[in-house]
Design an enzyme around this catalytic site. Structure first.
Site, PDB file in Angstrom:
ATOM      1  N   LYS A 193       1.077  -1.506  -0.070  1.00 47.39           N
ATOM      2  CA  LYS A 193      -0.137  -0.112   0.174  1.00 47.39           C
ATOM      3  C   LYS A 193       0.926   1.548   0.114  1.00 47.39           C
ATOM      4  CE  LYS A 193      -1.655   3.093   2.395  1.00 47.39           C
ATOM      5  NZ  LYS A 193      -1.696   4.473   1.915  1.00 47.39           N
ATOM      6  N   VAL A 230      -9.877   2.894   4.739  1.00 47.58           N
ATOM      7  CA  VAL A 230      -9.841   2.054   4.059  1.00 47.58           C
ATOM      8  C   VAL A 230      -8.595   0.963   3.860  1.00 47.58           C
ATOM      9  CG1 VAL A 230      -9.751   1.305   1.560  1.00 47.58           C
ATOM     10  CG2 VAL A 230     -11.363   3.148   1.905  1.00 47.58           C
ATOM     11  N   GLU A 269       9.644   1.857  11.075  1.00 48.27           N
ATOM     12  CA  GLU A 269      10.857   2.673  10.195  1.00 48.27           C
ATOM     13  C   GLU A 269      10.735   3.814  10.336  1.00 48.27           C
ATOM     14  OE1 GLU A 269      13.396   5.419   8.781  1.00 48.27           O
ATOM     15  OE2 GLU A 269      12.764   3.994   6.554  1.00 48.27           O
ATOM     16  N   CYS A 303      14.298  10.731   5.504  1.00 49.75           N
ATOM     17  CA  CYS A 303      14.368  10.201   7.818  1.00 49.75           C
ATOM     18  C   CYS A 303      15.821  10.451   8.221  1.00 49.75           C
ATOM     19  CB  CYS A 303      13.033   9.409   7.685  1.00 49.75           C
ATOM     20  SG  CYS A 303      14.323   7.622   6.888  1.00 49.75           S
ATOM     21  N   GLU A 405      10.653  17.042  13.369  1.00 50.65           N
ATOM     22  CA  GLU A 405      11.090  16.470  12.369  1.00 50.65           C
ATOM     23  C   GLU A 405      10.340  17.554  10.923  1.00 50.65           C
ATOM     24  OE1 GLU A 405      12.073  12.574   9.566  1.00 50.65           O
ATOM     25  OE2 GLU A 405       9.800  12.494  10.242  1.00 50.65           O
TER      26      GLU A 405
END
Length: 501
Positions: A193, A230, A269, A303, A405
């Site tokens: 997904k 969903v 992660e 990241c 972040e």
């Protein structure tokens, strides 16, 4: 066929329209609904993605469950080897189109295709296929006499089952393949997904599986729901054995909570706020320039990018000046331009989020050594989502700019007062994903690196990013490791068998 031409400097590449892959078939949404795919450099529509329904997600999970339980995918190593090598070759054969699509859909500068954008993840698929060929799924513990009963013990590693792989928009091919490759190699079946901002590259991966490999129906599925409710079925459905998620820490916490009632295995992660430390004997100008460059790559949308530059107090002004000059020389450019380093951020929502942090920087008492605004672009790029590369000075590590972040081309420069203070600053974070340490004395740099609680560290310019190197974080940067042998073994369960000796 749909044009995926990237931006003003891009070359139009014709690709099939994005479709889901469910139970071996390329299909639209069962409702017929779609949503637009936008080029973040221009804000213009470049395609349409199927807006998957709950029925589509249910069908994909059912197909993956059936393929795991009823086919020999989980036990047939030779089949998996053949299919993964077919997929690797298909990616190589369609590399040019894949790279062009990535620049168009993700806004990723072309130079990154030689690294995380395409080449490294594709090589990672080859690497994990080679690992599959040699991996020992059984090991002999030998004979022991627990409770006086002579027994021979064998430890088996077996696939975890059905994996829901939920991936973000920043480096989609890297993260898609870092999950799908090891999961399939381990013998799992997968429902992928992707993020709604970047569904097309995932759909292309599904198309290559359907058209160029012998992967059986249901083993690999791609669904593209836009709505979170969903997609949430992937974390709650009892037919799913594991959720592998990369994205924000907040979403990771929600997925972990949603998976708890069925006690799924969860790999996460998550975010980072990594520190680049220059010790007092380091070449501070070199570290500042390199860190500013890194903070601009792909508009800071990584990241593991070092977004806190931690430098000796006496060299603070020099570091700020060099970092600012570096960012000014880079600027924000069309990602299709050969010299682009800093392209757009992914969406209007993300641009506005980064802009809110820039306003906060001033409210907290910081100053902009360069940047600090939404970037004004010309022509077709005027409709895109742009932020000026920005250096923030005058804040300490307690500021929100230093703690949260941002996911934009924003670097905060923080002073330190010696090695112990630098370690304290680096560790004073909810995150622990990456970082760097530089010193003229390698042993000193190593000693500091050992004290930093983070999953990856570069010492004196070393590069840790490689298919064979495990990647992941401490603290709120996640649970588990991706890539390397450790990343492959995330998708395995351990079974101990004892029989009379």
């Amino acid at each position: 066929m749909v044009s995926a031409g990237s931006t003003t400097g891009g070359t139009a590449i014709s690709l099939p329209a994005a479709q889901q892959l469910i139970d071996g078939k390329l299909v639209p949404s069962s409702s017929g609904a779609t949503f637009p795919i936008l080029n973040p450099a221009t804000g213009q529509e470049i395609g349409q993605a199927p807006d998957a329904t709950a029925q589509d997600v249910d069908a994909a999970i059912a197909a993956a469950r059936r393929a795991f339980d009823e086919s020999d995918w989980s036990t047939n190593r030779e089949l998996r080897l053949r299919c993964l090598r077919q997929l690797h070759q298909a990616l190589l054969d369609e590399a040019d189109a894949f790279r062009a699509l990535t620049t168009a859909e993700v806004g990723m500068p072309g130079f990154m295709m030689g690294a995380a954008g395409f080449d490294v993840p594709v090589d990672g698929l080859r690497w994990v296929t080679d690992l599959l060929e040699s991996y020992e799924f059984e090991s002999d513990l030998g004979v022991a006499e627990p409770m006086g009963i002579p027994s021979r013990r064998t430890v088996r590693r077996e696939p975890v089952g059905v994996v829901a792989a939920i991936t973000p928009w920043n480096v989609p091919t890297q993260i898609n393949l870092a999950k799908v490759g090891p999961a399939l190699a381990a013998g799992c079946t997968v429902v992928l997904k992707p993020a709604p901002d970047t569904p097309w590259v995932a759909c292309e991966l599904g198309r290559l599986v359907a058209e160029h490999t012998d992967i059986p129906a249901g083993v690999f599925n791609v669904v593209t729901p836009r709505a979170n409710d969903v997609a949430a079925q992937l974390a709650t459905d009892p037919r799913v054995d594991m959720v592998s998620f990369t994205g924000s820490t907040a979403t990771g916490k929600a997925i972990m909570a949603a998976a708890a009632p069925t006690l799924k295995k969860v790999f996460l992660e998550l975010g980072g706020k990594s520190a680049a430390i220059a010790l007092d004997d380091a070449d501070v100008a070199s570290v500042a320039g390199a860190t500013a460059f890194a903070a601009c790559i792909h508009a800071g949308q990584g990241c593991a990018i070092t977004t806190r530059l931690v430098v000796p107090r006496e060299k603070y002004d020099e570091a700020v000046q060099v970092a600012a000059a570096t960012m000014e020389s880079i600027g924000a450019k069309d990602p299709a331009h050969p010299g682009a380093i800093c392209g757009p951020v992914i969406s209007e929502v993300q641009r506005d989020r980064v802009a809110s942090y820039l306003r906060l920087a001033e409210e907290e008492g910081g100053r902009f050594a360069t940047g600090g605004r939404v970037a004004a672009m010309d022509g077709d790029l005027a409709g895109g989502y742009w932020i000026e590369p920005t250096v923030v000075a005058g804040l300490d590590n307690s500021s929100r700019l230093a703690q949260e972040e941002i996911f934009g081309p924003v670097l905060v420069v923080i002073p330190h007062d010696g090695d112990d203070d630098a370690v304290r600053i680096a560790n004073d974070s909810a995150y622990g994903l990456s970082g760097s340490v530089d010193s003229a004395d390698l042993e000193r740099a190593r000693a500091v690196a050992r004290r930093i609680r983070t999953g990856t560290l570069a010492v004196n310019g070393g590069v840790w990013f490689s298919p064979d190197a495990p990647f992941g974080g401490y603290k709120q940067s996640g649970i588990g490791r991706e890539m390397g042998v450790a990343g492959f073994e995330e998708y395995l369960e351990t079974k101990t068998i004892a029989e009379p000796a």
